[in-house]
Structure formats: structure tokens, C-alpha cells
Motif scaffolding. Structure first.
Motif, PDB file in Angstrom:
ATOM      1  N   LEU A 139     -67.846  89.876  97.239  1.00  0.00           N
ATOM      2  CA  LEU A 139     -67.362  91.199  97.153  1.00  0.00           C
ATOM      3  C   LEU A 139     -65.976  91.072  96.388  1.00  0.00           C
ATOM      4  O   LEU A 139     -65.061  90.464  96.722  1.00  0.00           O
ATOM      5  CB  LEU A 139     -67.304  91.676  98.481  1.00  0.00           C
ATOM      6  CG  LEU A 139     -67.057  93.156  98.709  1.00  0.00           C
ATOM      7  CD1 LEU A 139     -67.972  93.926  99.785  1.00  0.00           C
ATOM      8  CD2 LEU A 139     -65.547  93.370  99.269  1.00  0.00           C
ATOM      9  N   VAL A 140     -65.847  92.110  95.817  1.00  0.00           N
ATOM     10  CA  VAL A 140     -64.767  92.275  94.915  1.00  0.00           C
ATOM     11  C   VAL A 140     -63.948  93.386  95.554  1.00  0.00           C
ATOM     12  O   VAL A 140     -64.293  94.450  95.884  1.00  0.00           O
ATOM     13  CB  VAL A 140     -64.666  92.540  93.276  1.00  0.00           C
ATOM     14  CG1 VAL A 140     -63.304  92.790  92.633  1.00  0.00           C
ATOM     15  CG2 VAL A 140     -65.770  91.375  92.851  1.00  0.00           C
ATOM     16  N   ILE A 141     -62.356  93.101  95.855  1.00  0.00           N
ATOM     17  CA  ILE A 141     -61.717  93.996  96.480  1.00  0.00           C
ATOM     18  C   ILE A 141     -60.520  94.256  95.357  1.00  0.00           C
ATOM     19  O   ILE A 141     -59.841  93.385  94.910  1.00  0.00           O
ATOM     20  CB  ILE A 141     -61.015  93.808  97.677  1.00  0.00           C
ATOM     21  CG1 ILE A 141     -62.176  93.587  98.765  1.00  0.00           C
ATOM     22  CG2 ILE A 141     -59.947  94.840  98.142  1.00  0.00           C
ATOM     23  CD1 ILE A 141     -61.493  93.023 100.089  1.00  0.00           C
TER      24      ILE A 141
ATOM     25  N   THR B 288     -57.531  90.522 104.608  1.00  0.00           N
ATOM     26  CA  THR B 288     -56.085  90.939 104.962  1.00  0.00           C
ATOM     27  C   THR B 288     -55.431  90.775 103.735  1.00  0.00           C
ATOM     28  O   THR B 288     -55.363  89.717 103.023  1.00  0.00           O
ATOM     29  CB  THR B 288     -55.532  90.335 105.960  1.00  0.00           C
ATOM     30  OG1 THR B 288     -55.600  88.973 105.952  1.00  0.00           O
ATOM     31  CG2 THR B 288     -56.127  90.573 107.311  1.00  0.00           C
ATOM     32  N   ILE B 289     -54.514  91.944 103.240  1.00  0.00           N
ATOM     33  CA  ILE B 289     -53.639  91.784 102.158  1.00  0.00           C
ATOM     34  C   ILE B 289     -52.407  92.111 102.194  1.00  0.00           C
ATOM     35  O   ILE B 289     -52.117  93.234 103.015  1.00  0.00           O
ATOM     36  CB  ILE B 289     -54.380  92.743 100.906  1.00  0.00           C
ATOM     37  CG1 ILE B 289     -55.728  91.966 100.376  1.00  0.00           C
ATOM     38  CG2 ILE B 289     -53.318  92.638  99.785  1.00  0.00           C
ATOM     39  CD1 ILE B 289     -56.254  92.987  99.461  1.00  0.00           C
ATOM     40  N   LYS B 290     -51.384  91.253 101.897  1.00  0.00           N
ATOM     41  CA  LYS B 290     -49.955  91.409 102.043  1.00  0.00           C
ATOM     42  C   LYS B 290     -49.349  92.371 101.098  1.00  0.00           C
ATOM     43  O   LYS B 290     -49.591  92.058  99.817  1.00  0.00           O
ATOM     44  CB  LYS B 290     -49.322  90.422 102.409  1.00  0.00           C
ATOM     45  CG  LYS B 290     -47.684  90.327 103.007  1.00  0.00           C
ATOM     46  CD  LYS B 290     -47.855  90.214 104.419  1.00  0.00           C
ATOM     47  CE  LYS B 290     -46.588  90.054 104.963  1.00  0.00           C
ATOM     48  NZ  LYS B 290     -46.620  90.134 106.538  1.00  0.00           N
ATOM     49  N   ALA B 291     -48.711  93.435 101.522  1.00  0.00           N
ATOM     50  CA  ALA B 291     -48.003  94.409 100.490  1.00  0.00           C
ATOM     51  C   ALA B 291     -46.685  93.971  99.929  1.00  0.00           C
ATOM     52  O   ALA B 291     -45.707  94.426 100.109  1.00  0.00           O
ATOM     53  CB  ALA B 291     -48.102  95.636 101.054  1.00  0.00           C
TER      54      ALA B 291
ATOM     55  N   ILE C  34     -56.077  92.276  93.530  1.00  0.00           N
ATOM     56  CA  ILE C  34     -57.509  91.881  93.431  1.00  0.00           C
ATOM     57  C   ILE C  34     -57.738  90.744  94.219  1.00  0.00           C
ATOM     58  O   ILE C  34     -57.021  89.571  94.304  1.00  0.00           O
ATOM     59  CB  ILE C  34     -58.046  91.717  92.026  1.00  0.00           C
ATOM     60  CG1 ILE C  34     -59.421  91.470  91.973  1.00  0.00           C
ATOM     61  CG2 ILE C  34     -57.323  90.483  91.370  1.00  0.00           C
ATOM     62  CD1 ILE C  34     -59.968  91.743  90.320  1.00  0.00           C
ATOM     63  N   ALA C  35     -59.094  90.805  94.841  1.00  0.00           N
ATOM     64  CA  ALA C  35     -59.490  89.461  95.659  1.00  0.00           C
ATOM     65  C   ALA C  35     -60.906  89.610  95.825  1.00  0.00           C
ATOM     66  O   ALA C  35     -61.612  90.390  95.491  1.00  0.00           O
ATOM     67  CB  ALA C  35     -58.791  89.580  97.226  1.00  0.00           C
ATOM     68  N   GLN C  36     -61.424  88.205  95.978  1.00  0.00           N
ATOM     69  CA  GLN C  36     -62.971  88.268  95.881  1.00  0.00           C
ATOM     70  C   GLN C  36     -63.061  87.461  97.294  1.00  0.00           C
ATOM     71  O   GLN C  36     -62.501  86.291  97.765  1.00  0.00           O
ATOM     72  CB  GLN C  36     -63.462  87.290  95.056  1.00  0.00           C
ATOM     73  CG  GLN C  36     -63.523  87.992  93.517  1.00  0.00           C
ATOM     74  CD  GLN C  36     -64.412  87.164  92.449  1.00  0.00           C
ATOM     75  OE1 GLN C  36     -64.420  85.942  92.734  1.00  0.00           O
ATOM     76  NE2 GLN C  36     -64.960  87.720  91.536  1.00  0.00           N
TER      77      GLN C  36
ATOM     78  N   LYS D 115     -60.767  99.968  96.257  1.00  0.00           N
ATOM     79  CA  LYS D 115     -62.029 100.048  95.678  1.00  0.00           C
ATOM     80  C   LYS D 115     -62.781  98.551  96.031  1.00  0.00           C
ATOM     81  O   LYS D 115     -61.980  97.560  95.731  1.00  0.00           O
ATOM     82  CB  LYS D 115     -61.953 100.287  94.072  1.00  0.00           C
ATOM     83  CG  LYS D 115     -61.376 101.651  93.783  1.00  0.00           C
ATOM     84  CD  LYS D 115     -61.703 101.883  92.103  1.00  0.00           C
ATOM     85  CE  LYS D 115     -61.311 103.311  91.829  1.00  0.00           C
ATOM     86  NZ  LYS D 115     -61.203 103.392  90.359  1.00  0.00           N
ATOM     87  N   VAL D 116     -63.811  98.831  96.522  1.00  0.00           N
ATOM     88  CA  VAL D 116     -64.621  97.544  96.728  1.00  0.00           C
ATOM     89  C   VAL D 116     -66.016  97.479  96.066  1.00  0.00           C
ATOM     90  O   VAL D 116     -66.699  98.679  95.691  1.00  0.00           O
ATOM     91  CB  VAL D 116     -64.986  97.137  98.377  1.00  0.00           C
ATOM     92  CG1 VAL D 116     -63.700  97.228  98.981  1.00  0.00           C
ATOM     93  CG2 VAL D 116     -65.800  98.579  98.872  1.00  0.00           C
ATOM     94  N   GLN D 117     -66.349  96.506  95.291  1.00  0.00           N
ATOM     95  CA  GLN D 117     -67.716  96.194  94.627  1.00  0.00           C
ATOM     96  C   GLN D 117     -68.423  94.961  95.094  1.00  0.00           C
ATOM     97  O   GLN D 117     -67.903  94.104  95.012  1.00  0.00           O
ATOM     98  CB  GLN D 117     -67.233  96.301  93.348  1.00  0.00           C
ATOM     99  CG  GLN D 117     -68.573  96.221  92.270  1.00  0.00           C
ATOM    100  CD  GLN D 117     -68.265  96.067  90.590  1.00  0.00           C
ATOM    101  OE1 GLN D 117     -67.215  96.534  90.436  1.00  0.00           O
ATOM    102  NE2 GLN D 117     -68.897  95.253  90.147  1.00  0.00           N
TER     103      GLN D 117
END
Length: 281
Positions: free
Chosen positions: A67-69, A95-98, A81-83, A112-114
Motif C-alpha cells: 500500500l502506498v501512502i 506512523t510518519i514523523k513530520a 511517501i511510504a510503502q 492519499k493512499v493507493q
């Protein structure tokens, strides 16, 4: 020709009978199909350095498909961007650090997630502030025993200060905070309120506890009247306890005045009545 009126009447009768039949029919509707993918975030707003928790569920799991974020800033620029993998039941969490050079615009960001085909997408938004809000103020702290009042100047980012209290038994000042994100608090503590000294009279370090766990101060300074400390805290932390070796004296100005009047009264009475506290011989 004589059958024509009868034939016309028969056609009109059949037409009249058919109207209620069509009026009573209603089109069949089916419930909407569940979304192919969903996404959620743990909060509606964040500041620089915060942790963003993204979660959701995929309806149809394809083994081996990531899944792509993607996160976009207010100008639709890609900042992260993350997978990640999706669990067998279709759930996912990341979890994503800003932090980083691309987290610099204030405004509304889009997640957006795909998953799999390009049309299997979902999105949500959050508010972001690249510079944390800094609050500078003074808290008026009153000792319930001596009735003395102390002004404690402070600066905080990542939350607000709710209350400050004195715990004379543990020789500490407890600062209750509402931490909305990771942040720091700087306190200007009057020495007349709380201090930490060694046995030789030199300045000693305070013991600092956050929700019961000991931490080290980020910075510390002092002058003749104040001790200044800066403490880092995490989102969700509630109580910061500063423990010294001495707390506000038990006898404040009012109590000291009452004590002085009592002593003077005793001396005056003893001089008038001849009462002595010590034996003459």
C-alpha cells in the motif's frame, strides 16, 4: 362500423385499469457498496516534529501488493511517501514523523493512499503548522501553609500549563500540563520558592520527574534570585515534578509577624508580672 364505439370504450377501460398498476410499482434500490479502501488519521492538526498515525482497511487483499501512502502540502507538493504491507484482514497502520526540509508550509495537507490499481484510493486532510506556538506567561503560585505568593515565569511550546502546586512534604513543585504535542517548557523558579543545595551550600541539580519517570533537563542556568530549567516532554505527558533540597519556608511573612507579636507579648507580660523563663540562680 357499429362495433367502433364498443371497441373504443373497451380500450379506454383497459387504459384506466392499467394506471394504478404502474403507480404502485417502485424502483428497487441496492445499498451502496463498501469502499474499496479507507484511511484515517489520529488527529486533525499537527505541528513540526509531531508523529502522524495513519490507519485504515482494504476490502480486497492481494498478497504481495504494498500500500502506498503519500502526503502533499497545500501547494500539492509531495512531502512524504511510504510503502507498507497490509495485514491478512486488510487492516494497515503506519506512523510518519513530520520532520524534514519539505515540512515548511502552514496550511491543509492531504494524505492519499493507493492499493493495487490506480482507482483504489482514499484520502483525508489535516492542518499543519511548521512553527510550534510558543506561549510565554507567568503563573501565580500560592503556598497554602505560609500564604506566600510567588510568580513563576514560564515559556512553553507543544501545550499549555494547567496548574502549579507546592508539595512541601516532597520538597517539590508540580507543574500540570496539557501536552498536545512533543515540546519543551522553561521555568524561572524563584530561589525563595524552591532551591537545591549541596551540603557545602553550592547549587545542586534538581531531580525532575515526568509522570513519575526521571528525566534530565535540556538546559539549566541560575543567578542570585532564580533557577532556570528547560525540560523536554512528549505528547500525552501530564505532570512535571521538580524536586529540590529546600522548599518555601514554613513561616511566611504573615506567620512570622504573628509569631513576633506573640513573643513581644510574652516578654511584656513577663516583665510586668515578674514571670521568668529561666531560674534566677
Amino acid at each position: 362500423m357499429q362495433y367502433t364505439p364498443i371497441l373504443m370504450a373497451l380500450i379506454l377501460s383497459l387504459s384506466a385499469l392499467s394506471i394504478p398498476v404502474f403507480a404502485q410499482t417502485t424502483p428497487l434500490t441496492s445499498p451502496p457498496a463498501p469502499a474499496s479502501i479507507t484511511t484515517n488519521i489520529d488527529r486533525s492538526s499537527y505541528t513540526l516534529g509531531d508523529t502522524i498515525v495513519i490507519s485504515g482497511q482494504v476490502r480486497a487483499v492481494v498478497v504481495g501488493t504494498p500500500l502506498v501512502i503519500q502526503i502533499f502540502d497545500p501547494n500539492n507538493g509531495l512531502v512524504q511517501i511510504a510503502q507498507i504491507d497490509v495485514s491478512q484482514d486488510g487492516r494497515y497502520t503506519d506512523t510518519i514523523k513530520a520532520v524534514g526540509p519539505y515540512w515548511k508550509l502552514n496550511g491543509i495537507y492531504t494524505v492519499k493512499v493507493q492499493y493495487g490499481p490506480p482507482n483504489v484510493t482514499a484520502q483525508t486532510t489535516f492542518a499543519f503548522q511548521s512553527t510550534p506556538t510558543i506561549i510565554s506567561n507567568a503563573f501565580q503560585l500560592k503556598d497554602p501553609n505560609s500564604q506566600q505568593t510567588f510568580n513563576v515565569n514560564y515559556t512553553i511550546n507543544g501545550g499549555t500549563i494547567n496548574t502549579m502546586t507546592i508539595d512541601a512534604q516532597s520538597l517539590s513543585v508540580i507543574v500540570s500540563i496539557n501536552s498536545t504535542s512533543d515540546g519543551t517548557v522553561t521555568l524561572q523558579l524563584p530561589r525563595s520558592l524552591i532551591d537545591a543545595k549541596t551540603s557545602s551550600g553550592q547549587d545542586d541539580t534538581f531531580i525532575i520527574l515526568i509522570d513519575g519517570a526521571e528525566v534530565k533537563p535540556q538546559s539549566e542556568s541560575a543567578n542570585n534570585n532564580f533557577r532556570n530549567i528547560t525540560v523536554q516532554f512528549l505528547q500525552g505527558d501530564q505532570d512535571i515534578e521538580i524536586i529540590g533540597t529546600q522548599i518555601v519556608p514554613e513561616f511566611g511573612p504573615i506567620a512570622a509577624l504573628v509569631l513576633a507579636i506573640a513573643i513581644i507579648s510574652i516578654i511584656a507580660v513577663s516583665a510586668k508580672t515578674g514571670l521568668r523563663f529561666m531560674p534566677k540562680y
